[in-house]
Design a protein around this motif. Sequence first.
Motif, PDB file in Angstrom:
ATOM      1  N   SER A  66       0.842  -1.188   0.000  1.00 42.46           N
ATOM      2  CA  SER A  66       0.000   0.000   0.000  1.00 42.46           C
ATOM      3  C   SER A  66       0.876   1.234   0.000  1.00 42.46           C
ATOM      4  N   ALA A  67       0.315   2.338  -0.470  1.00 41.17           N
ATOM      5  CA  ALA A  67       1.053   3.608  -0.464  1.00 41.17           C
ATOM      6  C   ALA A  67       0.069   4.764  -0.403  1.00 41.17           C
ATOM      7  N   THR A  68       0.580   5.879   0.108  1.00 41.91           N
ATOM      8  CA  THR A  68      -0.166   7.127   0.194  1.00 41.91           C
ATOM      9  C   THR A  68       0.565   8.161  -0.643  1.00 41.91           C
ATOM     10  N   SER A  69      -0.159   8.832  -1.509  1.00 46.31           N
ATOM     11  CA  SER A  69       0.440   9.829  -2.404  1.00 46.31           C
ATOM     12  C   SER A  69       0.853  11.079  -1.648  1.00 46.31           C
ATOM     13  N   ALA A  70       1.569  11.936  -2.344  1.00 43.46           N
ATOM     14  CA  ALA A  70       1.874  13.268  -1.825  1.00 43.46           C
ATOM     15  C   ALA A  70       0.562  14.035  -1.688  1.00 43.46           C
ATOM     16  N   CYS A  71       0.539  15.014  -0.799  1.00 39.85           N
ATOM     17  CA  CYS A  71      -0.639  15.860  -0.617  1.00 39.85           C
ATOM     18  C   CYS A  71      -0.767  16.774  -1.835  1.00 39.85           C
ATOM     19  N   SER A  72      -1.929  16.755  -2.450  1.00 40.87           N
ATOM     20  CA  SER A  72      -2.168  17.558  -3.645  1.00 40.87           C
ATOM     21  C   SER A  72      -3.259  18.583  -3.377  1.00 40.87           C
ATOM     22  N   ASP A  73      -3.491  19.418  -4.346  1.00 42.19           N
ATOM     23  CA  ASP A  73      -4.559  20.395  -4.283  1.00 42.19           C
ATOM     24  C   ASP A  73      -5.888  19.648  -4.326  1.00 42.19           C
ATOM     25  N   GLY A  74      -6.964  20.324  -4.008  1.00 41.05           N
ATOM     26  CA  GLY A  74      -8.280  19.717  -4.123  1.00 41.05           C
ATOM     27  C   GLY A  74      -8.932  19.501  -2.773  1.00 41.05           C
ATOM     28  N   VAL A  75     -10.252  19.461  -2.795  1.00 39.90           N
ATOM     29  CA  VAL A  75     -11.043  19.227  -1.589  1.00 39.90           C
ATOM     30  C   VAL A  75     -11.527  17.780  -1.646  1.00 39.90           C
ATOM     31  N   PRO A  76     -11.144  16.954  -0.649  1.00 39.26           N
ATOM     32  CA  PRO A  76     -11.485  15.530  -0.701  1.00 39.26           C
ATOM     33  C   PRO A  76     -12.957  15.236  -0.934  1.00 39.26           C
ATOM     34  N   ASP A  77     -13.869  15.941  -0.248  1.00 37.36           N
ATOM     35  CA  ASP A  77     -15.305  15.666  -0.412  1.00 37.36           C
ATOM     36  C   ASP A  77     -15.769  15.897  -1.846  1.00 37.36           C
ATOM     37  N   LYS A  78     -15.247  16.933  -2.490  1.00 38.11           N
ATOM     38  CA  LYS A  78     -15.618  17.214  -3.883  1.00 38.11           C
ATOM     39  C   LYS A  78     -15.069  16.134  -4.809  1.00 38.11           C
ATOM     40  N   LEU A  79     -13.848  15.663  -4.535  1.00 38.99           N
ATOM     41  CA  LEU A  79     -13.253  14.630  -5.380  1.00 38.99           C
ATOM     42  C   LEU A  79     -13.954  13.297  -5.179  1.00 38.99           C
TER      43      LEU A  79
END
Length: 168
Positions: free
Chosen positions: A151-164
């Motif tokens: 498993s892996a977690t990406s870098a923090c990116s722009d964007g609002v999680p709920d909208k995505l």
Amino acid sequence: MTTKRSPLNRSIATAVVLGCSTLLLSGCSNDPGEPTVQPSEAKQSVVDFVEQSSSAAGGSWEHLSGPGVRECEQPSGATGTTFVYVMKRADTTGADAKTDVQSVSKHWQGLGIQVEEYQSGGANPVPGVRGRGGPVTSASFNAYPGNYQISATSACSDGVPDKLRSGN
């Protein structure tokens, strides 16, 4: 006919050129308060990372979950989006867990990830490796008998999680 420029006109022209140059250069700078990746890039990078890591371990792998959307904090303090992706090995018959962990560890080190190999306790310790940095925030490979998972977690990116999550 030649036109003479006054020192004031040259000073103004110089100031305008320097000002424009500064704006152009600052627009291209890597401001630590700005996100370095867009959500689509972060999402694809974590999928690629886990798939390449599974190839390094060998065997046949399948999707388990993700890419899941999670909230994170960007360097500026703003809310951002990170993605988590998980794969599991379809069949671990004949797998050599220690060798597979070493292969994944070496692969990750080649990507600039700081790795820590470990073993669980007990009579039959399970090897694994955790990683931080490089192209991901964190990564994990657990060589559980019959249940390998990466498993892996990406870098923090722009964007609002709920909208995505909702696709908006």
